[in-house]
Scaffold this motif. Structure first.
Motif, short mmCIF file in Angstrom:
data_model
loop_
_atom_site.label_atom_id
_atom_site.label_comp_id
_atom_site.label_asym_id
_atom_site.label_seq_id
_atom_site.Cartn_x
_atom_site.Cartn_y
_atom_site.Cartn_z
N THR A 70 10.79 3.33 -3.39
CA THR A 70 10.49 2.48 -4.55
C THR A 70 9.26 3.00 -5.29
O THR A 70 9.26 3.13 -6.52
CB THR A 70 10.26 1.03 -4.10
OG1 THR A 70 11.43 0.54 -3.43
CG2 THR A 70 9.95 0.13 -5.28
N GLY A 71 8.20 3.32 -4.53
CA GLY A 71 7.01 3.86 -5.15
C GLY A 71 7.24 5.21 -5.81
O GLY A 71 6.71 5.50 -6.89
N SER A 120 19.31 15.79 9.81
CA SER A 120 19.16 15.03 11.06
C SER A 120 17.94 14.11 11.00
O SER A 120 17.99 12.97 11.47
CB SER A 120 19.03 15.99 12.24
OG SER A 120 20.20 16.77 12.39
N LEU A 121 16.84 14.60 10.40
CA LEU A 121 15.63 13.78 10.28
C LEU A 121 15.89 12.55 9.43
O LEU A 121 15.51 11.42 9.80
CB LEU A 121 14.50 14.61 9.67
CG LEU A 121 13.22 13.85 9.33
CD1 LEU A 121 12.59 13.24 10.58
CD2 LEU A 121 12.22 14.78 8.63
N LEU A 122 16.56 12.74 8.29
CA LEU A 122 16.82 11.60 7.41
C LEU A 122 17.79 10.62 8.05
O LEU A 122 17.65 9.40 7.88
CB LEU A 122 17.36 12.09 6.07
CG LEU A 122 16.30 12.58 5.08
CD1 LEU A 122 16.95 13.16 3.85
CD2 LEU A 122 15.35 11.46 4.69
N ALA A 176 0.83 -1.20 0.00
CA ALA A 176 0.00 0.00 0.00
C ALA A 176 0.87 1.26 0.00
O ALA A 176 0.55 2.24 -0.69
CB ALA A 176 -0.93 -0.01 1.22
N LEU A 177 1.97 1.24 0.76
CA LEU A 177 2.88 2.38 0.75
C LEU A 177 3.46 2.61 -0.64
O LEU A 177 3.57 3.75 -1.11
CB LEU A 177 4.01 2.15 1.76
CG LEU A 177 3.65 2.27 3.24
CD1 LEU A 177 4.84 1.88 4.11
CD2 LEU A 177 3.20 3.68 3.58
N THR A 234 10.94 1.09 5.81
CA THR A 234 9.78 1.86 5.38
C THR A 234 10.19 2.96 4.41
O THR A 234 9.52 3.21 3.39
CB THR A 234 9.06 2.48 6.59
OG1 THR A 234 8.61 1.42 7.44
CG2 THR A 234 7.88 3.32 6.16
N LEU A 235 11.30 3.64 4.70
CA LEU A 235 11.78 4.71 3.83
C LEU A 235 12.13 4.17 2.45
O LEU A 235 11.78 4.78 1.43
CB LEU A 235 13.00 5.37 4.47
CG LEU A 235 13.52 6.64 3.80
CD1 LEU A 235 12.49 7.74 3.84
CD2 LEU A 235 14.80 7.10 4.48
#
Length: 303
Positions: A225-226, A207-209, A119-120, A219-220
């Motif tokens: 990929t999408g 910093s977030l990445l 779904a992601l 998940t990232l």
């Protein structure tokens, strides 16, 4: 040079030549200095910021910066005219590059698993497909400066995310050619806005990445990929000035050659990175020839 080519990641090249983690460390020091200066805290801020700057490895940063400036200057003289003269062939090359780039996140985490991950992929693909099909700005085609700053802020994420191309993002948003033209024509206002956006993005997103890569890497990569799949819409070779997809020309099959060339370029980069990671993971022999713990693998599949 590869940072100016959509679909080819500068982060991946940094992995190949073995400076990726060092660059991330330097980015952390720059972010720390910027945040210290901007954060309320009395007169000692300048001293603390200077301490962060003294930790910078100028022996690494100056050669990298000089090489990047020279490469962008050269590319800005060649690529805009080439794209304008051969738009269909240029998009075909970029299509092959981005299509081959899908292998980067897939190689890092494998195929999506379960309904949630699929779904992601579907949501990221659909969202990117819709955004990449939006028509360019009206009028003279000059992008609005707030859009330039935001795009630069997000594109700088390619510094910390191997497999993601900043030029690819600019291409999807319709800012690739305007940015190269601005460098070629020395449009100082555009360059300044782009630079300020990149600095803001570096301070905000790095910093977030780094945290996402450490705690939510799978998940990232699934989302990426999408995104790559959906962005292929922007690179369909046959489209008009408002990005409407058109039917292929009668000699459409000839475009298979530039598509394959683009895919081969990115595929070669992936192979080089893979071999570089394998060498980094080889065990180091101690003086008594007993194998020790192997060095950590550095690449999209590991830190």
């Amino acid at each position: 040079m590869v940072e100016t080519i959509p679909g080819v990641s500068g982060g991946t090249m940094a992995l190949v030549v073995g400076i990726y983690e060092r660059l991330i460390t330097q980015a952390g020091h720059l972010v720390g200095a910027a945040r210290t200066l901007l954060r309320p805290g009395g007169p000692g801020r300048a001293t603390r910021a200077a301490g962060e700057l003294r930790r910078l490895d100028w022996g690494l940063l100056l050669p990298v910066a000089a090489g990047m400036v020279l490469a962008v200057a050269l590319a800005s003289q060649v690529l805009p005219g080439l794209i304008e003269a051969h738009p269909v062939g240029s998009r075909a090359v970029f299509l092959g590059m981005v299509a081959a780039s899908v292998a980067v996140p897939l190689r890092a985490v494998g195929l999506p698993r379960g309904v949630r991950e699929w779904a992601l992929v579907a949501v990221a693909c659909a969202g990117t497909y819709l955004v990449s099909g939006l028509p360019p700005a009206a009028g003279d085609g000059r992008p609005a400066y707030p859009v330039v700053a935001i795009a630069a802020a997000v594109a700088i994420c390619a510094l910390v995310l191997p497999g993601f191309s900043g030029s690819f993002l600019l291409l999807v948003l319709g800012l690739y050619e305007p940015t190269l033209r601005a460098v070629r024509d020395l449009d100082l206002v555009y360059i300044a806005v782009f630079g300020l956006g990149a600095v803001a993005g570096l301070a905000t997103f790095v910093s977030l990445l780094q945290w996402l890569l450490e705690h939510h890497r799978r998940t990232l990569m699934v989302i990426m990929t999408g995104v790559l799949l959906g962005a292929l819409r922007a690179l369909w070779p046959w489209q008009d000035d408002v990005r409407t997809a058109l039917a292929p020309d009668p000699g459409w099959y000839m475009m298979g050659i530039p598509v394959l060339l683009g895919a081969a370029l990115v595929g070669g980069m992936i192979v080089l990175e893979h071999r570089s990671g394998d060498r980094a993971a080889e065990p180091v022999l101690a003086p008594d020839d007993e194998p020790t713990r192997p060095l950590p693998r550095i690449g999209p599949a590991g830190r």
